[in-house]
Motif scaffolding. Structure first.
Motif, PDB file in Angstrom:
ATOM      1  N   GLN A  93       9.895   1.405   4.724  1.00 46.12           N
ATOM      2  CA  GLN A  93       9.068   0.333   3.831  1.00 46.12           C
ATOM      3  C   GLN A  93       7.730   0.670   3.770  1.00 46.12           C
ATOM      4  N   GLN A  94       7.035   1.432   4.503  1.00 49.99           N
ATOM      5  CA  GLN A  94       5.628   1.938   4.387  1.00 49.99           C
ATOM      6  C   GLN A  94       5.669   2.808   2.999  1.00 49.99           C
ATOM      7  N   ASN A 150       5.878   0.629   0.075  1.00 55.05           N
ATOM      8  CA  ASN A 150       4.834  -0.379  -0.110  1.00 55.05           C
ATOM      9  C   ASN A 150       3.192   0.196  -0.037  1.00 55.05           C
TER      10      ASN A 150
END
Length: 216
Positions: free
Chosen positions: A128-129, A132
Motif C-alpha cells: 500500500q505504501q 500511495n
C-alpha cells in the motif's frame, strides 16, 4: 477547541513515544555467532529506528525550518524496515550472501514476498505504501519536484511544508519506529520467547502521541 501543537511540541511528544519504544528495544537481543541473516536484519531494523529518531530530533529542535531534510529521510527509514523484514522472513541464504558481498537485492517486488507470510498477509502495509507514497518518498530523498515545490510555494525560497503534513509525517514515523521494534520482537522470540512476550505486552501499553494528546 484547542489549537494543534506546534511542530516542535508535537515532535517532542513523538520523541517521548520513541524513547519508550527504545527502552523496550534494548531489552531484546540475539545470540552471538548466528548466521549473517540475523546480523543484517538487526542492523537494518536499528537503522530504520535511528532514521525515525533523526526525523523526530530535526523537527523537535528546528521545527518546520528543517522539514525538508526530515521528509528526505522517509524513504531510507521505510526502505530499511522493508529490507530488514524481507531478509528476516523471505530471503534465501544465497540472496543474503549476495546482498552482503555485492550490495545487490533481487529485482522483484520484495513487498509482495513479505505479504505472503503471516502476520503481514493481514495488513499489506508495504505494498500500500508503494502505491500511495513511494514516488513522493523518492522525490523527497533525491531533491525532486516534491522538495522543489515545497521550497518555492512561499514568498521566498525555503521550506513551506504545511504543518498538518509535518504532523502527519511524525505520526507515520512513530508507527514505523514501533513496527521496527515489533519485528525485532518476532526475531528475538525465537531465542527467548518469554522476554519477547514481555516486551510485546509493554509495547501494547504505549499510547501514540495523538492519542495521549486527545486524552484517550
Amino acid at each position: 477547541m484547542n489549537s494543534p501543537p506546534s511542530v516542535e511540541d508535537y515532535a517532542a511528544h513523538i520523541a517521548a513515544t520513541l524513547n519508550q519504544f527504545a527502552a523496550q528495544g534494548t531489552r531484546l537481543s540475539i545470540p552471538a555467532g548466528l548466521p549473517d541473516r540475523y546480523q543484517v536484519v538487526w542492523a537494518e531494523l536499528r537503522f530504520a529506528f535511528d532514521n525515525a529518531a533523526a526525523i523526530t530530533s530535526l523537527l523537535h529542535h528546528h521545527g518546520a525550518e528543517f522539514a525538508g531534510p526530515a521528509f528526505a529521510l522517509l524513504r531510507p527509514m521505510n526502505e530499511a524496515l522493508k529490507r530488514g523484514t524481507w531478509i528476516a522472513f523471505c530471503a534465501s541464504d544465497d540472496e543474503i550472501h549476495k546482498f552482503v558481498t555485492e550490495d545487490v537485492l533481487p529485482k522483484r517486488n520484495l513487498a509482495a514476498d513479505i505479504e505472503k507470510i503471516p502476520p503481514f498477509d493481514q495488513f499489506p502495509m508495504f505494498s500500500q505504501q508503494y502505491v500511495n507514497a513511494w514516488d513522493k518518498f523518492h522525490s523527497f530523498t533525491h531533491a525532486g519536484s516534491q522538495i522543489v515545490g515545497a521550497y518555492t510555494m512561499g514568498e521566498g525560497i525555503g521550506p513551506a511544508f504545511p504543518e498538518n503534513d509535518i504532523r502527519a509525517m511524525l505520526d507515520h514515523v512513530e508507527a514505523i519506529a514501533c513496527m521496527a521494534i515489533q519485528v525485532m520482537v518476532m526475531i528475538a522470540g525465537d531465542f527467548d520467547r518469554d522476554r519477547a512476550n514481555e516486551v510485546l505486552t509493554e509495547l501494547d501499553r504505549i499510547k501514540p502521541a495523538n492519542t495521549r494528546l486527545a486524552g484517550v
